[in-house]
Scaffold this motif. Structure first.
Motif, PDB file in Angstrom:
ATOM      1  N   SER A  35       0.839  -1.202   0.000  1.00 40.86           N
ATOM      2  CA  SER A  35       0.000   0.000   0.000  1.00 40.86           C
ATOM      3  C   SER A  35       0.869   1.245   0.000  1.00 40.86           C
ATOM      4  CB  SER A  35      -0.921   0.022   1.225  1.00 40.86           C
ATOM      5  OG  SER A  35      -0.167   0.264   2.412  1.00 40.86           O
ATOM      6  N   ARG A  37       0.290   5.582   1.068  1.00 36.24           N
ATOM      7  CA  ARG A  37      -0.594   6.636   1.553  1.00 36.24           C
ATOM      8  C   ARG A  37      -0.905   7.593   0.399  1.00 36.24           C
ATOM      9  NH1 ARG A  37      -1.077   8.570   6.815  1.00 36.24           N
ATOM     10  NH2 ARG A  37       0.933   7.658   7.437  1.00 36.24           N
ATOM     11  N   GLN A  38      -2.187   7.866   0.173  1.00 36.04           N
ATOM     12  CA  GLN A  38      -2.565   8.832  -0.844  1.00 36.04           C
ATOM     13  C   GLN A  38      -2.888  10.194  -0.243  1.00 36.04           C
ATOM     14  OE1 GLN A  38      -6.313   8.399  -2.903  1.00 36.04           O
ATOM     15  NE2 GLN A  38      -5.411   9.037  -4.854  1.00 36.04           N
ATOM     16  N   LEU A  43      -5.821   5.511   1.076  1.00 36.67           N
ATOM     17  CA  LEU A  43      -4.587   4.843   0.673  1.00 36.67           C
ATOM     18  C   LEU A  43      -4.853   4.043  -0.598  1.00 36.67           C
ATOM     19  CD1 LEU A  43      -4.636   1.490   1.558  1.00 36.67           C
ATOM     20  CD2 LEU A  43      -4.847   2.590   3.775  1.00 36.67           C
ATOM     21  N   MET A  68      -8.969   5.208   4.809  1.00 34.65           N
ATOM     22  CA  MET A  68      -8.084   4.836   5.915  1.00 34.65           C
ATOM     23  C   MET A  68      -8.853   4.238   7.087  1.00 34.65           C
ATOM     24  SD  MET A  68      -4.772   5.539   5.442  1.00 34.65           S
ATOM     25  CE  MET A  68      -4.051   6.097   6.986  1.00 34.65           C
ATOM     26  N   HIS A  87      -2.210  -2.228   7.000  1.00 36.51           N
ATOM     27  CA  HIS A  87      -1.837  -0.976   6.344  1.00 36.51           C
ATOM     28  C   HIS A  87      -2.456   0.222   7.049  1.00 36.51           C
ATOM     29  CE1 HIS A  87      -0.295  -3.360   2.936  1.00 36.51           C
ATOM     30  NE2 HIS A  87      -1.306  -4.163   3.237  1.00 36.51           N
ATOM     31  N   ARG A  88      -3.709   0.097   7.385  1.00 35.68           N
ATOM     32  CA  ARG A  88      -4.390   1.197   8.077  1.00 35.68           C
ATOM     33  C   ARG A  88      -3.720   1.492   9.418  1.00 35.68           C
ATOM     34  NH1 ARG A  88     -10.865  -0.186   7.294  1.00 35.68           N
ATOM     35  NH2 ARG A  88     -11.169   1.034   5.372  1.00 35.68           N
ATOM     36  N   LEU A  91      -0.080   3.065   8.950  1.00 34.22           N
ATOM     37  CA  LEU A  91      -0.120   4.434   8.434  1.00 34.22           C
ATOM     38  C   LEU A  91      -0.726   5.395   9.457  1.00 34.22           C
ATOM     39  CD1 LEU A  91      -1.157   3.724   4.733  1.00 34.22           C
ATOM     40  CD2 LEU A  91       1.108   4.357   5.589  1.00 34.22           C
ATOM     41  N   THR A  98       4.787   6.271   4.359  1.00 34.27           N
ATOM     42  CA  THR A  98       3.982   6.447   3.146  1.00 34.27           C
ATOM     43  C   THR A  98       3.811   5.146   2.373  1.00 34.27           C
ATOM     44  OG1 THR A  98       6.007   7.233   2.063  1.00 34.27           O
ATOM     45  CG2 THR A  98       4.439   8.904   2.792  1.00 34.27           C
TER      46      THR A  98
END
Length: 246
Positions: A35, A37-38, A43, A68, A87-88, A91, A98
């Motif tokens: 993943s 981070r966007q 994400l 997220m 991932h959540r 982040l 990121t």
């Protein structure tokens, strides 16, 4: 997933990174995900598509935009990873992060079952891996599928501020910061370094030896080759391992 150029470039990098992990043996079949981070709220993550064929076949379309927190929502035929919470959680806990990689390298899984920490058994052979081991690669002593907030919290507690955590009998999670494209590449290269160290450790054990760390003097003498070599050159090399696409 939106079509803005930045998002598209990151999705392409994630897709390529998934294929690299497969080519390097860090994942088998359909397991593992990456993943990036966007934004503060979303994400990009590798999902399973309607024609799922494993990480070696990952395409940019398999990288989907998800929130997220909360419900993933409609992904138009794709399914988010069962362990999306990895991932959540990372982040959220690590604002500087990121990119997150979750992989199941067989050698790392086997080495984790020795119940001994990986130590810097070599130096110049793989300087980034030696430094990572010298600083300590933590282990989370659970083999569960990480699908709940409580499990993810335990994993991120074990990770703390380190770049990689080994999940006993499961795999690893690798984290990197900076611009998302470089971060994805860095996180994969960290996973490669841990896999290399695990494979070498197992080889020493199989030969009847005892893995022992190199001296502090040898560690201190290792140069910093910089990101241009450690990331950019290494990444170009890993791309050469990918099968030619017809």
């Amino acid at each position: 997933m939106t079509e803005d150029p930045t998002t598209t470039g990151v999705a392409e990098t994630i897709a390529t990174a998934c294929r690299v992990m497969a080519a390097c043996g860090l994942v088998e079949h359909v397991l593992g995900h990456i993943s990036a981070r966007q934004s503060d709220t979303h994400l990009l993550v590798r999902c399973r598509g309607p024609r799922e064929a494993g990480l070696a076949a990952t395409e940019p379309a398999d990288v989907r935009r998800v929130p997220m927190a909360g419900s993933v929502g409609e992904l138009s035929g794709w399914t988010a990873p069962n362990e999306l919470v990895i991932h959540r959680a990372v982040l959220h806990r690590r604002p500087e992060a990121t990119a997150v990689v979750h992989a199941h390298p067989p050698a790392v899984v086997a080495a984790s079952l020795l119940d001994e920490p990986l130590v810097p058994i070599y130096g110049a052979y793989d300087i980034p891996g030696a430094r990572m081991a010298a600083d300590g690669i933590p282990m989370w002593d659970r083999s569960a599928l990480i699908t709940t907030d409580d499990l993810a919290a335990g994993m991120t507690d074990a990770l703390a501020d380190r770049p990689v955590v080994i999940l006993r009998g499961h795999g690893l999670v690798s984290v990197a910061g900076g611009d998302p494209v470089t971060a994805v590449r860095t996180a994969v290269l960290q996973a490669v370094a841990v896999d290399t160290l695990a494979r070498m450790t197992l080889a020493v054990r199989q030969a009847g030896g005892t893995p022992r760390p190199i001296s502090d003097d040898d560690l201190a003498a290792l140069p910093d080759l910089g990101g241009g070599f450690n990331v950019e050159t290494m990444w170009r090399h890993l791309l050469t391992r990918l099968p030619r696409r017809v």
